[in-house]
Design an enzyme around this catalytic site. Structure first.
Site, PDB file in Angstrom:
ATOM      1  N   ALA A 240       8.951  -4.695  -5.399  1.00  0.00           N
ATOM      2  CA  ALA A 240       8.050  -3.556  -5.645  1.00  0.00           C
ATOM      3  C   ALA A 240       7.944  -3.139  -7.108  1.00  0.00           C
ATOM      4  O   ALA A 240       7.301  -2.139  -7.410  1.00  0.00           O
ATOM      5  CB  ALA A 240       8.419  -2.343  -4.795  1.00  0.00           C
ATOM      6  N   ALA A 241       8.528  -3.924  -8.019  1.00  0.00           N
ATOM      7  CA  ALA A 241       8.363  -3.581  -9.441  1.00  0.00           C
ATOM      8  C   ALA A 241       6.880  -3.650  -9.805  1.00  0.00           C
ATOM      9  O   ALA A 241       6.374  -2.827 -10.575  1.00  0.00           O
ATOM     10  CB  ALA A 241       9.166  -4.532 -10.311  1.00  0.00           C
ATOM     11  N   GLY A 242       6.174  -4.616  -9.223  1.00  0.00           N
ATOM     12  CA  GLY A 242       4.737  -4.745  -9.478  1.00  0.00           C
ATOM     13  C   GLY A 242       3.972  -3.549  -8.914  1.00  0.00           C
ATOM     14  O   GLY A 242       3.029  -3.049  -9.548  1.00  0.00           O
ATOM     15  N   ASP A 243       4.367  -3.081  -7.742  1.00  0.00           N
ATOM     16  CA  ASP A 243       3.703  -1.909  -7.144  1.00  0.00           C
ATOM     17  C   ASP A 243       3.884  -0.688  -8.038  1.00  0.00           C
ATOM     18  O   ASP A 243       2.967   0.115  -8.236  1.00  0.00           O
ATOM     19  CB  ASP A 243       4.303  -1.592  -5.761  1.00  0.00           C
ATOM     20  CG  ASP A 243       4.078  -2.733  -4.777  1.00  0.00           C
ATOM     21  OD1 ASP A 243       3.065  -3.436  -4.920  1.00  0.00           O
ATOM     22  OD2 ASP A 243       4.930  -2.912  -3.881  1.00  0.00           O
TER      23      ASP A 243
ATOM     24  N   GLY B 287       0.831  -1.211   0.000  1.00  0.00           N
ATOM     25  CA  GLY B 287       0.000   0.000   0.000  1.00  0.00           C
ATOM     26  C   GLY B 287       0.859   1.251   0.000  1.00  0.00           C
ATOM     27  O   GLY B 287       0.663   2.166  -0.819  1.00  0.00           O
TER      28      GLY B 287
HETATM   29  O1  RIB Z   1       5.579  -5.448  -3.142  1.00  0.00           O
HETATM   30  C1  RIB Z   1       6.734  -5.295  -2.369  1.00  0.00           C
HETATM   31  C2  RIB Z   1       6.372  -5.228  -0.911  1.00  0.00           C
HETATM   32  O2  RIB Z   1       5.837  -6.451  -0.510  1.00  0.00           O
HETATM   33  C3  RIB Z   1       7.533  -4.975   0.007  1.00  0.00           C
HETATM   34  O3  RIB Z   1       7.802  -3.608   0.196  1.00  0.00           O
HETATM   35  C4  RIB Z   1       7.115  -5.686   1.281  1.00  0.00           C
HETATM   36  O4  RIB Z   1       6.778  -4.838   2.330  1.00  0.00           O
HETATM   37  C5  RIB Z   1       5.934  -6.557   0.877  1.00  0.00           C
HETATM   38  O5  RIB Z   1       4.797  -6.051   1.371  1.00  0.00           O
END
Ligand code: RIB
Length: 303
Positions: A250-253, A44
């Protein structure tokens, strides 16, 4: 480019403990790592920072505990211009992610949800106001939180993007009609029973996701293969941009945040996924979660 967009994220806030190693241990094996560090994370929080760094007016709704990690993470969100008026204190420990990162930049993540588990579904849904343009959720909070927030946003005709990380079974049928649902490969397998390895399985799994969620677009994140878009009629596979992989965390985020903003701006799902692919390729070339999130200029200069 995105500064007039009002976005909200309902999701997790974690401290990430990153352990670097040449290779990850097997069960029963003891190995020496090469280094470790702490970084700000949580799906998030990462997506909120991703949106804010791209210029959107961004609010995060979530929970941290009143501990040192919680204070640090909150301050960092404020420093990144994220509105944290929807983040309150709960629980005895802030969420923590233990991330094993191997020599090829691949990760394995275990999350202790801590305060993230205390988000109240009704309170969170009340934060979804009419003036919002965009809502992002992930599966790192309790199912009921996601369901109530998504349904409220759908009711208000807000563009709603469901990032299906981390992989877990989820009753997609409880929230029919979101704008975009975007799992990665393992999340797709978890939700459909089909691993999207080739064009046939990408199409088959996308159809199952559309049937289950009744979302407008199914966007599969396919790692170094890029992503796919299924709109119920056409399937398009969009290749990733080449990049030197340092850390895939976190590439997906990053993809989700950039793709969602561009979709809100242009209404063009393919243009949105192209921006998402560029953002994702930048993210994997950098260490850490939040630090991976690019600016608009970096994305535009990237090609
Ligand atoms: O998507 C990456 C995240 O997944 C990391 O920052 C970690 O906290 C997990 O939640």
């Amino acid at each position: 480019m995105y500064s007039n967009i009002h976005a909200a994220v309902v999701g997790s806030i974690n401290m990430d403990l990153i352990l670097n190693m040449e290779k990850v241990p097997q069960a029963g094996e003891n190995l020496l790592g090469t280094s470790y560090s702490y970084a700000n994370g949580g799906k998030g929080a990462n997506q909120a920072i991703g949106l804010s760094r791209l210029g959107a007016d961004t609010k995060l709704i979530g929970k941290v505990a009143n501990d040192a990690n919680g204070q640090k993470l909150l301050q960092n969100l404020r420093n990144n211009n994220v509105d944290v008026s929807g983040v309150s204190l709960a629980g005895s420990q802030t969420g923590l992610a233990a991330i094993m990162l191997d020599g090829e930049g691949r990760n394995r993540i275990v999350v202790y949800e801590g305060a993230n588990a205390e988000i109240n579904p009704v309170e969170a849904a009340q934060c979804i106001k009419d003036e919002l343009d965009l809502l992002l959720v992930q599966f790192e909070t309790r199912e009921e939180v996601v369901v109530q927030c998504v349904n409220r946003a759908i009711e208000k005709q807000i563009i709603t993007v469901i990032d299906c990380g981390p992989a877990k079974p989820f009753a997609l049928e409880k929230m029919h009609g979101a704008t975009i649902i975007t799992p990665n490969e393992s999340e797709t397998k978890m939700l459909t029973g089909i691993f999207p390895s080739d064009e046939n399985t990408i199409l088959e799994s996308s159809k199952v996701l559309m049937e289950r969620s009744k979302s407008k677009f199914i966007v599969l994140k396919l790692g170094d293969r890029g992503c796919s878009v299924w709109d119920g009629k056409d399937l398009r596979i969009m290749s990733a941009y080449p990049s030197k992989v340092v850390d895939t965390t976190a590439a997906g985020d990053c993809f989700t945040a950039a793709m969602a903003l561009e979709f809100k701006r242009s209404g063009d799902i393919h243009a949105a996924c192209d921006i998402g692919n560029k953002a994702g390729s930048i993210a994997v070339s950098r260490m850490g979660a939040e630090a991976s999130m690019p600016t608009v200029k970096e994305i535009l200069d990237f090609a």
